[in-house]
Write a protein that holds these residues in place. Structure first.
Motif, PDB file in Angstrom:
ATOM      1  N   THR A  87     -10.854   4.287  -4.491  1.00 39.74           N
ATOM      2  CA  THR A  87      -9.408   4.300  -4.304  1.00 39.74           C
ATOM      3  C   THR A  87      -8.797   2.971  -4.708  1.00 39.74           C
ATOM      4  OG1 THR A  87      -9.519   5.914  -2.494  1.00 39.74           O
ATOM      5  CG2 THR A  87      -7.554   4.527  -2.603  1.00 39.74           C
ATOM      6  N   VAL A  88      -9.416   1.868  -4.276  1.00 39.17           N
ATOM      7  CA  VAL A  88      -8.896   0.539  -4.622  1.00 39.17           C
ATOM      8  C   VAL A  88      -8.929   0.325  -6.133  1.00 39.17           C
ATOM      9  CG1 VAL A  88      -9.285  -1.943  -4.396  1.00 39.17           C
ATOM     10  CG2 VAL A  88      -9.532  -0.466  -2.408  1.00 39.17           C
ATOM     11  N   ALA A  89     -10.029   0.714  -6.781  1.00 39.81           N
ATOM     12  CA  ALA A  89     -10.156   0.524  -8.225  1.00 39.81           C
ATOM     13  C   ALA A  89      -9.082   1.304  -8.983  1.00 39.81           C
ATOM     14  CB  ALA A  89     -11.548   0.946  -8.688  1.00 39.81           C
ATOM     15  N   VAL A  90      -8.869   2.549  -8.567  1.00 35.29           N
ATOM     16  CA  VAL A  90      -7.858   3.374  -9.242  1.00 35.29           C
ATOM     17  C   VAL A  90      -6.459   2.820  -8.977  1.00 35.29           C
ATOM     18  CG1 VAL A  90      -6.817   5.670  -9.368  1.00 35.29           C
ATOM     19  CG2 VAL A  90      -9.298   5.432  -9.198  1.00 35.29           C
ATOM     20  N   ARG A  91      -6.220   2.329  -7.771  1.00 33.04           N
ATOM     21  CA  ARG A  91      -4.918   1.729  -7.458  1.00 33.04           C
ATOM     22  C   ARG A  91      -4.666   0.510  -8.331  1.00 33.04           C
ATOM     23  NH1 ARG A  91      -4.737  -0.527  -2.467  1.00 33.04           N
ATOM     24  NH2 ARG A  91      -2.500  -0.765  -2.597  1.00 33.04           N
ATOM     25  N   GLN A  92      -5.722  -0.238  -8.634  1.00 31.20           N
ATOM     26  CA  GLN A  92      -5.566  -1.392  -9.520  1.00 31.20           C
ATOM     27  C   GLN A  92      -5.094  -0.947 -10.912  1.00 31.20           C
ATOM     28  OE1 GLN A  92      -6.055  -4.697  -9.196  1.00 31.20           O
ATOM     29  NE2 GLN A  92      -7.041  -4.925  -7.224  1.00 31.20           N
TER      30      GLN A  92
ATOM     31  N   ALA B 149     -22.662  -2.957  -5.836  1.00 30.49           N
ATOM     32  CA  ALA B 149     -22.358  -2.323  -7.127  1.00 30.49           C
ATOM     33  C   ALA B 149     -20.855  -2.093  -7.270  1.00 30.49           C
ATOM     34  CB  ALA B 149     -23.110  -1.002  -7.251  1.00 30.49           C
ATOM     35  N   TRP B 150     -20.238  -1.666  -6.170  1.00 33.90           N
ATOM     36  CA  TRP B 150     -18.794  -1.487  -6.208  1.00 33.90           C
ATOM     37  C   TRP B 150     -18.087  -2.830  -6.317  1.00 33.90           C
ATOM     38  CZ3 TRP B 150     -16.120   2.490  -7.484  1.00 33.90           C
ATOM     39  CH2 TRP B 150     -16.622   3.774  -7.275  1.00 33.90           C
ATOM     40  N   GLY B 151     -18.707  -3.880  -5.765  1.00 32.56           N
ATOM     41  CA  GLY B 151     -18.134  -5.217  -5.910  1.00 32.56           C
ATOM     42  C   GLY B 151     -18.035  -5.624  -7.369  1.00 32.56           C
ATOM     43  N   VAL B 152     -19.051  -5.263  -8.141  1.00 33.13           N
ATOM     44  CA  VAL B 152     -19.014  -5.532  -9.580  1.00 33.13           C
ATOM     45  C   VAL B 152     -17.871  -4.764 -10.231  1.00 33.13           C
ATOM     46  CG1 VAL B 152     -20.264  -5.319 -11.757  1.00 33.13           C
ATOM     47  CG2 VAL B 152     -21.487  -6.031  -9.693  1.00 33.13           C
ATOM     48  N   VAL B 153     -17.750  -3.483  -9.872  1.00 29.78           N
ATOM     49  CA  VAL B 153     -16.688  -2.643 -10.442  1.00 29.78           C
ATOM     50  C   VAL B 153     -15.310  -3.218 -10.115  1.00 29.78           C
ATOM     51  CG1 VAL B 153     -15.584  -0.369 -10.343  1.00 29.78           C
ATOM     52  CG2 VAL B 153     -18.082  -0.547 -10.399  1.00 29.78           C
ATOM     53  N   LEU B 154     -15.099  -3.579  -8.849  1.00 30.55           N
ATOM     54  CA  LEU B 154     -13.804  -4.110  -8.441  1.00 30.55           C
ATOM     55  C   LEU B 154     -13.510  -5.445  -9.108  1.00 30.55           C
ATOM     56  CD1 LEU B 154     -13.562  -3.277  -4.629  1.00 30.55           C
ATOM     57  CD2 LEU B 154     -12.650  -2.021  -6.575  1.00 30.55           C
ATOM     58  N   SER B 155     -14.549  -6.283  -9.282  1.00 31.56           N
ATOM     59  CA  SER B 155     -14.353  -7.578  -9.933  1.00 31.56           C
ATOM     60  C   SER B 155     -13.890  -7.394 -11.375  1.00 31.56           C
ATOM     61  CB  SER B 155     -15.653  -8.395  -9.903  1.00 31.56           C
ATOM     62  OG  SER B 155     -16.046  -8.677  -8.578  1.00 31.56           O
ATOM     63  N   LEU B 156     -14.532  -6.483 -12.085  1.00 32.42           N
ATOM     64  CA  LEU B 156     -14.161  -6.223 -13.471  1.00 32.42           C
ATOM     65  C   LEU B 156     -12.764  -5.600 -13.554  1.00 32.42           C
ATOM     66  CD1 LEU B 156     -17.554  -4.777 -14.778  1.00 32.42           C
ATOM     67  CD2 LEU B 156     -16.604  -7.035 -15.251  1.00 32.42           C
TER      68      LEU B 156
ATOM     69  N   LYS C 105       0.825  -1.211   0.000  1.00 31.24           N
ATOM     70  CA  LYS C 105       0.000   0.000   0.000  1.00 31.24           C
ATOM     71  C   LYS C 105       0.858   1.259   0.000  1.00 31.24           C
ATOM     72  CE  LYS C 105      -3.903  -2.228   2.266  1.00 31.24           C
ATOM     73  NZ  LYS C 105      -4.877  -2.187   3.355  1.00 31.24           N
ATOM     74  N   ARG C 106       1.978   1.213  -0.676  1.00 32.70           N
ATOM     75  CA  ARG C 106       2.818   2.394  -0.777  1.00 32.70           C
ATOM     76  C   ARG C 106       2.395   3.291  -1.927  1.00 32.70           C
ATOM     77  NH1 ARG C 106       8.873  -0.063   0.407  1.00 32.70           N
ATOM     78  NH2 ARG C 106       8.542  -0.466   2.613  1.00 32.70           N
ATOM     79  N   LEU C 107       1.594   2.732  -2.818  1.00 33.90           N
ATOM     80  CA  LEU C 107       1.061   3.557  -3.893  1.00 33.90           C
ATOM     81  C   LEU C 107      -0.150   4.266  -3.334  1.00 33.90           C
ATOM     82  CD1 LEU C 107       1.531   4.203  -6.856  1.00 33.90           C
ATOM     83  CD2 LEU C 107      -0.067   2.396  -7.449  1.00 33.90           C
ATOM     84  N   ARG C 108       0.068   5.394  -2.699  1.00 33.68           N
ATOM     85  CA  ARG C 108      -0.961   6.027  -1.889  1.00 33.68           C
ATOM     86  C   ARG C 108      -1.884   6.907  -2.730  1.00 33.68           C
ATOM     87  NH1 ARG C 108       0.023   4.935   3.232  1.00 33.68           N
ATOM     88  NH2 ARG C 108       2.143   4.431   3.898  1.00 33.68           N
ATOM     89  N   LEU C 109      -3.141   6.548  -2.695  1.00 31.04           N
ATOM     90  CA  LEU C 109      -4.192   7.337  -3.333  1.00 31.04           C
ATOM     91  C   LEU C 109      -5.341   7.399  -2.351  1.00 31.04           C
ATOM     92  CD1 LEU C 109      -4.148   5.699  -6.866  1.00 31.04           C
ATOM     93  CD2 LEU C 109      -3.308   7.972  -6.325  1.00 31.04           C
TER      94      LEU C 109
END
Length: 236
Positions: free
Chosen positions: A35-40, A133-140, A19-23
């Motif tokens: 934040t998690v989606a963008v970090r991906q 809904a965010w679960g769908v986004v993160l899965s994709l 988690k050093r790529l801080r957003l």
């Protein structure tokens, strides 16, 4: 150049895992999911695309590298999964996941016990319909970005550096598992096994899209289907 790019890939994995790529897009669960989606995307997809470009391997996005194809031939799995078979398998896996998860979780709920799950998702586990809904986004997002990085860019660079496609894919599977350390040891082991399955699917089909589809199905099960069946859908 190849060794330097491989080092960059390893650093990208380390940054994400630690988690050093801080957003940070602010407080609230929706912003945390964003934040998690963008970090991906920033931690995996962009480095993968940049490294493929610098290594002159753009064609790998649409055509399996010769080293991977040769490995598939040596394993005797080349062409095991055709485009038509792949989509049937993907749809069947999704349907089976829905039915199997529903039956398993209903059984466990009647016994008032927690259903079987590998790894701890912590706060990522959806609590209500908005989270689903965010679960769908993160899965994709995870399915596309992580497969680009761990099944294509990273193992290809490792293959170019070591001369061994098998070593490259195994290294990528190990680092893929390590990037999920936050899920605990059971999650790390399960993720490592799934990484090998995704790699085999890639080799057997000759296209990365089937590995991406399988990855998305697995994540939908963990981040959407199971939470919905255990109460998240009933909470607005």
């Amino acid at each position: 150049m190849t060794a330097a790019l491989l080092l960059v890939a390893l650093l990208a994995t380390s940054w994400f895992a630690r988690k050093r790529l801080r957003l940070d897009f602010g407080s609230g669960r929706s912003r945390a999911y964003l934040t998690v989606a963008v970090r991906q995307v920033v931690g995996f997809a962009l480095p993968a695309l940049v490294m493929l470009a610098l290594a002159g391997e753009w064609r790998a996005l649409s055509e399996m590298p010769a080293s991977f194809a040769a490995l598939a031939v040596s394993f005797g799995i080349e062409g095991w999964v055709t485009p038509g078979d792949g989509w049937i398998l993907s749809i069947g896996a999704l349907a089976g996941t829905v039915i199997g998860s529903g039956l398993a979780w209903l059984r466990w709920r009647r016994k008032r016990k927690r259903g079987p799950i590998f790894g701890e998702l912590g706060w990522l586990l959806p609590r209500d319909r908005a989270d689903l809904a965010w679960g769908v986004v993160l899965s994709l997002t995870a399915g596309v970005t992580e497969e680009l990085f761990f099944r294509l860019a990273l193992p290809l660079l490792a293959t170019l550096a070591t001369g061994s496609a098998l070593a490259g894919l195994l290294l990528a599977a190990i680092l893929f598992a390590g990037a999920h350390w936050y899920q605990g040891w059971s999650g790390v082991v399960a993720t490592g096994v799934m990484g090998l399955v995704f790699a085999l699917l890639y080799l057997a089909s000759g296209t990365l899209w089937f590995a991406i589809a399988a990855h998305i199905v697995v994540d939908l099960n963990a981040l959407v289907i199971r939470p919905a069946l255990t109460g998240a859908w009933r909470r607005a």
